[in-house]
Design an enzyme around this catalytic site. Sequence first.
Site, mmCIF file in Angstrom:
data_model
loop_
_atom_site.group_PDB
_atom_site.id
_atom_site.type_symbol
_atom_site.label_atom_id
_atom_site.label_comp_id
_atom_site.label_asym_id
_atom_site.label_seq_id
_atom_site.Cartn_x
_atom_site.Cartn_y
_atom_site.Cartn_z
ATOM 1 N N ASP A 30 0.843 -1.198 0.000
ATOM 2 C CA ASP A 30 0.000 0.000 0.000
ATOM 3 C C ASP A 30 0.879 1.249 0.000
ATOM 4 O O ASP A 30 1.825 1.350 0.786
ATOM 5 C CB ASP A 30 -0.913 -0.018 1.243
ATOM 6 C CG ASP A 30 -2.016 1.029 1.177
ATOM 7 O OD1 ASP A 30 -1.695 2.220 1.004
ATOM 8 O OD2 ASP A 30 -3.188 0.656 1.291
ATOM 9 N N ILE A 31 0.552 2.190 -0.887
ATOM 10 C CA ILE A 31 1.382 3.390 -1.037
ATOM 11 C C ILE A 31 1.234 4.352 0.154
ATOM 12 O O ILE A 31 2.114 5.184 0.397
ATOM 13 C CB ILE A 31 1.026 4.109 -2.367
ATOM 14 C CG1 ILE A 31 2.209 4.930 -2.871
ATOM 15 C CG2 ILE A 31 -0.217 4.958 -2.228
ATOM 16 C CD1 ILE A 31 2.025 5.402 -4.307
ATOM 17 N N ASN A 86 -13.075 -2.900 3.062
ATOM 18 C CA ASN A 86 -14.142 -1.901 3.060
ATOM 19 C C ASN A 86 -15.008 -2.050 1.806
ATOM 20 O O ASN A 86 -14.478 -2.235 0.713
ATOM 21 C CB ASN A 86 -13.530 -0.489 3.075
ATOM 22 C CG ASN A 86 -12.635 -0.250 4.289
ATOM 23 O OD1 ASN A 86 -12.893 -0.784 5.367
ATOM 24 N ND2 ASN A 86 -11.593 0.538 4.118
ATOM 25 N N GLN A 93 -14.487 2.936 1.721
ATOM 26 C CA GLN A 93 -13.821 2.405 0.520
ATOM 27 C C GLN A 93 -13.564 3.566 -0.434
ATOM 28 O O GLN A 93 -14.498 4.195 -0.931
ATOM 29 C CB GLN A 93 -14.685 1.346 -0.172
ATOM 30 C CG GLN A 93 -13.978 0.732 -1.382
ATOM 31 C CD GLN A 93 -14.824 -0.298 -2.116
ATOM 32 O OE1 GLN A 93 -16.040 -0.388 -1.912
ATOM 33 N NE2 GLN A 93 -14.196 -1.063 -2.983
ATOM 34 N N HIS A 99 -10.447 -4.961 -2.309
ATOM 35 C CA HIS A 99 -9.100 -5.144 -1.769
ATOM 36 C C HIS A 99 -9.159 -5.465 -0.286
ATOM 37 O O HIS A 99 -10.002 -4.932 0.440
ATOM 38 C CB HIS A 99 -8.217 -3.917 -2.026
ATOM 39 C CG HIS A 99 -8.828 -2.622 -1.621
ATOM 40 N ND1 HIS A 99 -9.789 -1.982 -2.366
ATOM 41 C CD2 HIS A 99 -8.626 -1.845 -0.522
ATOM 42 C CE1 HIS A 99 -10.142 -0.854 -1.758
ATOM 43 N NE2 HIS A 99 -9.461 -0.761 -0.632
ATOM 44 N N HIS A 101 -6.993 -5.254 3.064
ATOM 45 C CA HIS A 101 -5.822 -4.650 3.705
ATOM 46 C C HIS A 101 -5.206 -5.668 4.655
ATOM 47 O O HIS A 101 -5.916 -6.292 5.442
ATOM 48 C CB HIS A 101 -6.237 -3.439 4.541
ATOM 49 C CG HIS A 101 -6.787 -2.284 3.766
ATOM 50 N ND1 HIS A 101 -6.019 -1.211 3.387
ATOM 51 C CD2 HIS A 101 -8.035 -2.020 3.311
ATOM 52 C CE1 HIS A 101 -6.765 -0.325 2.743
ATOM 53 N NE2 HIS A 101 -8.003 -0.796 2.687
#
Length: 137
Positions: A30-31, A86, A93, A99, A101
């Site tokens: 994750d960025i 989410n 979301q 996705h 996490h």
Amino acid sequence: MDDCIFCKIIAGDIPSECVLSTEAAFAFMDIGPLAAGHCLLIPRSHYETVDQMPAEEAAAVLGELPALVKAVQTATGCKGVNVLQNNGRVANQLVPHVHFHIIPRNPNDAWSFNWPAGEYTGDHMAELGDAIRKALS
Ligand code: 5GP
Ligand code: ZN
């Protein structure tokens, strides 16, 4: 899907730090991590929310979850992990491609969970349980 950021990541049009790639699943860093090592596990096919996924595809994607969680624990040395998913803007979301996490956790880390648990009154829990069982059948 053309304007989906995660579809672009899967296609390689947007660079990512990929950690896992299978026929059905893709995972990358994750960025904007909630903790160092925060990864995202996603289906290769575009589905906006988890309820839209065919069960077999969800199974293939989630089949990667135990190994990925273990790898994140091994790599980061974290003491625990939150798996978070989410669905919908109201549920926070922001990217409309399913996705999961995978978030490393440690004692006294920066992230706290607000879980304002409610309580049922009367027969409300049983009524909702009944409604969910009916919806599943
Ligand atoms: P959501 O709020 O939709 O559950 O989480 C979306 C997540 O995607 C956020 O944690 C955010 O940091 C991450 N994200 C958004 N855009 C990018 C991107 O271009 N690359 C990567 N690696 N992560 C992204
Ligand atoms: Zn997509």
